[in-house]
Design an enzyme around this catalytic site. Structure first.
Site, PDB file in Angstrom:
ATOM      1  N   THR A 119       0.846  -1.190   0.000  1.00  0.00           N
ATOM      2  CA  THR A 119       0.000   0.000   0.000  1.00  0.00           C
ATOM      3  C   THR A 119       0.879   1.238   0.000  1.00  0.00           C
ATOM      4  O   THR A 119       1.656   1.462   0.931  1.00  0.00           O
ATOM      5  CB  THR A 119      -0.907   0.011   1.242  1.00  0.00           C
ATOM      6  N   PHE A 150      -6.462  -6.686  -0.941  1.00  0.00           N
ATOM      7  CA  PHE A 150      -7.640  -6.395  -0.126  1.00  0.00           C
ATOM      8  C   PHE A 150      -7.902  -7.543   0.848  1.00  0.00           C
ATOM      9  O   PHE A 150      -9.033  -7.954   1.063  1.00  0.00           O
ATOM     10  CB  PHE A 150      -8.860  -6.153  -1.020  1.00  0.00           C
ATOM     11  N   GLY A 251     -17.301  -1.704  19.280  1.00  0.00           N
ATOM     12  CA  GLY A 251     -16.228  -2.266  20.098  1.00  0.00           C
ATOM     13  C   GLY A 251     -15.301  -1.183  20.592  1.00  0.00           C
ATOM     14  O   GLY A 251     -15.699  -0.025  20.769  1.00  0.00           O
ATOM     15  N   CYS A 258      -3.375  -2.236   8.734  1.00  0.00           N
ATOM     16  CA  CYS A 258      -3.919  -1.470   7.608  1.00  0.00           C
ATOM     17  C   CYS A 258      -4.660  -0.204   8.012  1.00  0.00           C
ATOM     18  O   CYS A 258      -4.252   0.904   7.673  1.00  0.00           O
ATOM     19  CB  CYS A 258      -4.835  -2.362   6.772  1.00  0.00           C
ATOM     20  N   LYS A 318      -7.349  -8.638  16.677  1.00  0.00           N
ATOM     21  CA  LYS A 318      -8.575  -9.325  16.277  1.00  0.00           C
ATOM     22  C   LYS A 318      -8.323 -10.820  16.362  1.00  0.00           C
ATOM     23  O   LYS A 318      -7.158 -11.262  16.382  1.00  0.00           O
ATOM     24  CB  LYS A 318      -8.993  -8.938  14.849  1.00  0.00           C
TER      25      LYS A 318
END
Length: 435
Positions: A119, A150, A251, A258, A318
């Site tokens: 990116t 992606f 949350g 990213c 996560k």
């Protein structure tokens, strides 16, 4: 096709392995010798579901090396998949991209297409192409294409093999045709565009998702104030096809490699061109504040955290990854330690990496239940399946004082109502039968 991939992080390694799965001969290049030796044995240096199995399956088509010259010398396509971390001012650090570009210029001995997967700010592909062509050692034709990824960590293999779209930013027909050949057997929609549009698609996509997360978190915070339920609100919004139900889970903010980096990079780039992205600036500010939401809640129950035994459930940003980049756990644990709390933590895969950040400062548990033993307070930062499987009885029977601060809304509010407990989550009513 004969393909080289520079970098074996999430983007580079997943890209290389998935290209091998589609029949290409792939050489993955990295500067870390220990990492390369692991990969030669079929061991993935990153935790990513399905990746180790795919590596082993395709070892005949995969080569791992630190010798960039041999890898790039006769490659038909070279993917650049190195990191572009943020600088102190929020701009993207392109040091590693240009290091690889220089190595390519010194090494290639046949015409090839260089594909920037990393990116990068809009216009970087143009500059990389000029840089390589200006520094070529051999008389060859080099074209540069933009091919942003992606993928989401935790589902990176699936997101690559079954991509929502494949974006190809090509400067000429040779470039376009080469990338179409690379992705010929991929059953995904393909969008051919110019390089700058491809670069912008990446930033615009990631930053829009970050905006959506920050928006729903602000709505959740207001729901707590007025007595509404964010889960009902999000469900009602999600029925509208113009909005959709993705990224509407409230949350304690986004993290990872990213969203934090890309929002800051585009905001910086906008300021550079004298065009401030006000919505993106707001998303960054909301997310920074949201990460401290549970600490603010904790101080409602304990004016001082000195001497408290705190259970921390989840460290990774996560579930499905051991990545700690911009994880809410990091800043929260730092403050808890500074305030004199003792911490027992659980994470199924990220504990070792977290201990490198706070060596010897935490006690790590093999099971989520174990972290609760004797705790005065519990913070939930990551919604691992093992954490979601805990019951109200687990908290109430094991904790000294069952005060649960759930930053991921892992449980139903109703399941705690018959207990002597504090269950305080995000955007929902608080159960408080202790005080």
């Amino acid at each position: 096709m004969k393909i080289a991939v520079a970098g074996t992080g999430y983007v580079g390694l997943v890209t290389g392995v998935c290209l091998a799965e589609h029949g290409h001969l792939v050489t993955c290049v990295d500067v870390d010798e220990k990492k390369v030796e692991l990969m030669k044995k079929g061991v993935s240096p990153i935790y990513e579901e399905g990746l180790p199995e795919l590596m082993v399956k395709n070892m005949e088509r995969l080569t791992f090396t630190t010798d960039y010259a041999s890898a790039y010398r006769d490659a038909e396509v070279i993917f650049i998949g190195v990191g572009t971390p943020e600088k102190v001012d929020g701009s993207a650090n392109l040091k590693y991209v240009y290091t690889v570009a220089k190595q390519i210029a010194q090494s290639v001995e046949k015409d090839c297409v260089v594909v920037v997967k990393s990116t990068v700010p809009i216009g970087t592909n143009d500059k990389v192409e000029d840089f390589i062509r200006s520094n070529l050692v051999h008389s060859v034709n080099i074209d540069v294409a933009s091919n942003p990824e992606f993928l989401a960590q935790g589902t990176a293999v699936r997101d690559t093999l079954h991509a929502s779209r494949i974006v190809i930013g090509a400067g000429n027909n040779r470039c376009r045709e080469t990338l179409e050949k690379v992705y010929k057997t991929f059953d995904s929609p393909k969008l051919i565009t110019d390089r700058r549009s491809a670069e912008m698609i990446k930033y615009a996509s990631n930053d829009f998702l970050a905006l959506k997360i920050s928006y729903i978190n602000e709505i959740a915070n207001f729901c707590e104030t007025i007595g509404a339920n964010i889960e009902d609100v999000a469900a009602g919004m999600g029925f509208d096809s113009r909005i959709g139900n993705k990224f509407l889970k409230a949350g304690i903010g986004y993290g990872g490699s990213c969203f934090p980096k890309d929002t800051k990079a585009l905001h910086w780039l906008g300021n550079y061109y004298d065009q401030e992205f006000k919505t993106i600036k707001a998303a960054i500010e909301v997310n920074d504040n949201q990460k401290l939401k549970l600490l603010k809640k904790a101080r409602q129950y304990y004016p001082s955290l000195e001497g408290l035994q705190v259970a921390v459930l989840g460290l990774a940003f996560k579930p499905g990854t051991n990545d700690l980049r911009e994880a809410p756990s990091i800043v929260n644990v730092g403050i808890l330690l500074d305030d004199g709390a003792s911490i027992r933590a659980y994470d199924p895969v990220a504990a070792k990496a977290f201990d490198a950040l706070y060596p010897g400062k935490l006690t790590y548990c093999d099971q989520a239940k174990e972290a609760l033993n004797g705790a005065d307070l519990c913070f939930i930062f990551t919604e691992w399946d093992e954490v979601r499987a805990l019951t109200p009885e687990d908290f109430c029977s094991r904790m000294k004082t069952p005060i649960i601060l759930d930053g991921r809304n892992c449980y139903s509010v109703e399941s705690f109502e018959a207990r002597k407990v504090v269950y305080d989550s995000i955007g929902r009513k608080t159960v408080n039968t202790l005080f």
